[in-house]
Structure formats: C-alpha cells, structure tokens
Write an enzyme that holds these catalytic residues in place. Structure first.
Site, PDB file in Angstrom:
ATOM      1  CB  SER A   1      -0.903   0.163   1.342  1.00  0.00           C
ATOM      2  OG  SER A   1      -1.916  -1.248   1.150  1.00  0.00           O
TER       3      SER A   1
HETATM    4  N1  SAH Z   1      -1.322  -4.865   3.785  1.00  0.00           N
HETATM    5  C1  SAH Z   1      -0.401  -4.462   2.653  1.00  0.00           C
HETATM    6  C2  SAH Z   1      -1.250  -4.823   1.593  1.00  0.00           C
HETATM    7  C3  SAH Z   1      -1.257  -5.547   0.458  1.00  0.00           C
HETATM    8  S1  SAH Z   1      -2.820  -5.614  -1.410  1.00  0.00           S
HETATM    9  C4  SAH Z   1       0.855  -3.991   2.602  1.00  0.00           C
HETATM   10  O1  SAH Z   1       1.019  -3.433   4.009  1.00  0.00           O
HETATM   11  O2  SAH Z   1       1.546  -4.457   1.971  1.00  0.00           O
HETATM   12  C5  SAH Z   1      -3.580  -6.614  -0.377  1.00  0.00           C
HETATM   13  C6  SAH Z   1      -2.981  -7.887   0.296  1.00  0.00           C
HETATM   14  O3  SAH Z   1      -4.797  -8.625   0.321  1.00  0.00           O
HETATM   15  C7  SAH Z   1      -2.661  -9.385  -1.196  1.00  0.00           C
HETATM   16  O4  SAH Z   1      -1.724  -9.468  -0.463  1.00  0.00           O
HETATM   17  C8  SAH Z   1      -4.070  -9.933  -1.449  1.00  0.00           C
HETATM   18  O5  SAH Z   1      -3.376 -10.878  -1.718  1.00  0.00           O
HETATM   19  C9  SAH Z   1      -4.420  -9.870   0.127  1.00  0.00           C
HETATM   20  N2  SAH Z   1      -5.812 -10.908  -0.132  1.00  0.00           N
HETATM   21  C10 SAH Z   1      -6.774 -10.438  -1.165  1.00  0.00           C
HETATM   22  N3  SAH Z   1      -8.032 -11.285  -0.545  1.00  0.00           N
HETATM   23  C11 SAH Z   1      -7.743 -11.683   0.668  1.00  0.00           C
HETATM   24  C12 SAH Z   1      -8.055 -12.283   1.319  1.00  0.00           C
HETATM   25  N4  SAH Z   1      -9.430 -12.923   1.248  1.00  0.00           N
HETATM   26  N5  SAH Z   1      -7.468 -13.449   2.755  1.00  0.00           N
HETATM   27  C13 SAH Z   1      -6.688 -12.397   3.403  1.00  0.00           C
HETATM   28  N6  SAH Z   1      -5.620 -12.197   2.323  1.00  0.00           N
HETATM   29  C14 SAH Z   1      -6.267 -11.836   0.601  1.00  0.00           C
END
Ligand code: SAH
Length: 222
Positions: free
Chosen positions: A72
């Site tokens: 993010s």
């Molecule tokens: N908080 C993270 C943002 C990553 S993007 C950071 O600081 O880098 C969002 C993430 O959510 C991705 O890695 C994706 O694989 C995950 N994601 C998507 N759907 C999901 C679900 N149902 N359960 C758990 N993780 C999920």
C-alpha cells in the site's frame, strides 16, 4: 534465494533523510497524528519491497510485491492507521485482512499491543512472516487463510483493518468487532468506485458507517 542483508538504517535513497522527506510529504497531505508519522519515519519499508525496488521505497506510491499484489501507498497506510487510532481507548488487539508485504502490519505493531494479520497467498504469507520475524516484530501473528472469515478464535478485536477491497462488507468482520470497535475497510468494485468506510459497532446489533475518500485497493478474493 540468498538471505538479504538487513540494513534497517538504510543509506542513500533508503536513509533517514529520504524517510524524513516522505514524512514531510504526508504531513503536507494532511496526516497529523505525530505518533503515526514517527512510526512511518522509522519503519524500514525498503526491506518489505522487492530488493530491486528498494530505492523507491520512500516514494509515496504503491509498488508491486509479486503475485499481482501491491504494497500500500504510505499515505493510505498513514491515513487508515490514523483513523484506527482516532478513538477514546487506544486499540490493543487489531486484526488486519491482507498481510501482503507486511508494511501496514509493521506500522500497526509499533502502535498497538498485538496485530493479527491474514493473507491468502501462501508464498507471500511465508516470505512476509519470515521478514517480520527477522526484523524483530514479535507482536505480529500471521495466518494463512481467507481473511473475509476473520480470525474467530482471537475475536473480539478492538479494531479491524482491511487492505484489500470486498464488494460488500464480510459479515464475519462485523461480528468479530468488540462493542465500540471500528472496522476500516475499502468497499467497492476494483477499477470502479471504491470508498474507504469506517464502521463502528455501537451496540451488540447496531453499526454506524461513515464514508471517507475514494481509494484504490486490490480486490478481496474469497
Ligand atoms: N497490507 C498490505 C497490502 C497488500 S495488498 C501491505 O501493507 O503491503 C492486499 C493483500 O490482500 C494482498 O496480499 C492479497 O493477496 C490479500 N488478500 C486479498 N484477498 C484476501 C483474503 N480474502 N484474505 C486474505 N488476504 C487477502
């Protein structure tokens, strides 16, 4: 893969000076919680992105982390963290859906007692868990699961934050909020109009929703 040298301090484009410029920029863009800004300035984001992108880690942008996912943007991490802390009693137990790079979890871990974070992509979950442990974040508990189910065994939570956007709010996340706790979640279609929502559980069966700015997150996948 060779073990990566953990240069937490950073040099050049990852140095404290570069990080301070990011903090100044976040401040200009309206982030005013000093505790949040202090944590952003010390969190080694360059170690949570691909090594090849380390020199861009303190730009205020989302960056790819593989598997079609992104770390993010610092602004949105700061903004959501600020919203999460804007309560009378600071949250102790926080659940995050979407571990990804671990950046949001690392920022939260410096501000609350325990962070529970769920990722559904196994290699991301594993790599991030190892990196967070190597960096000494011993109050982050990582789970490999579908985060739309929350983590029932640890509920209720004092706050829940989702960093992937569902089209509708998963009921389990609402159920796992303590009374008075907030769910901070982007809601809407990918590429369409997603909005950041803050949903407070005001009583056992009552929730109050406030809509905030338009955002862009990867989809929450079941
Ligand atoms: N908080 C993270 C943002 C990553 S993007 C950071 O600081 O880098 C969002 C993430 O959510 C991705 O890695 C994706 O694989 C995950 N994601 C998507 N759907 C999901 C679900 N149902 N359960 C758990 N993780 C999920």
């Amino acid at each position: 893969m060779l073990p990566r040298k953990l240069d937490v301090q950073g040099i050049g484009m990852t140095s404290q000076r570069t990080r301070n410029r990011l903090v100044a920029r976040l401040r200009e863009n309206g982030i005013c919680n000093e505790a949040v800004l202090a944590v952003i300035s010390k969190t080694p984001r360059h170690l949570l992105v691909d090594e090849a992108l380390a020199s861009r880690a303190y730009e205020d942008t989302a960056l790819p982390i593989g598997h079609g996912q992104t770390i993010s943007q610092p602004y949105i991490v700061a903004r959501m963290t600020e919203l999460l802390l804007a309560v009378e009693n600071p949250p102790r137990k926080v659940l995050e859906v979407g571990t990804g790079s671990g950046y949001q979890a690392a920022v939260l871990a410096s501000l609350v007692e325990t962070v529970f974070t769920v990722e559904r992509i196994e290699p991301l979950h594993r790599a991030t868990r190892e990196m967070l442990a190597a960096l000494g974040y011993d109050n982050i508990r990582t789970y490999l699961s579908d985060g739309s189910w929350g983590v029932a065994s640890e509920a209720p939570f004092d706050a829940i934050i989702a960093t992937a956007a569902p089209e509708t709010v998963p009921p389990a996340l609402l159920e796992q909020l303590a009374i008075g706790a907030k769910l901070i979640i982007p809601v809407g279609k990918q590429g369409g109009s997603q909005r950041l929502q803050v949903i407070t559980r005001t009583h056992q069966d009552t929730y109050a929703t406030v809509e905030h700015e338009a955002v862009q997150f990867v989809p929450m996948i079941k």
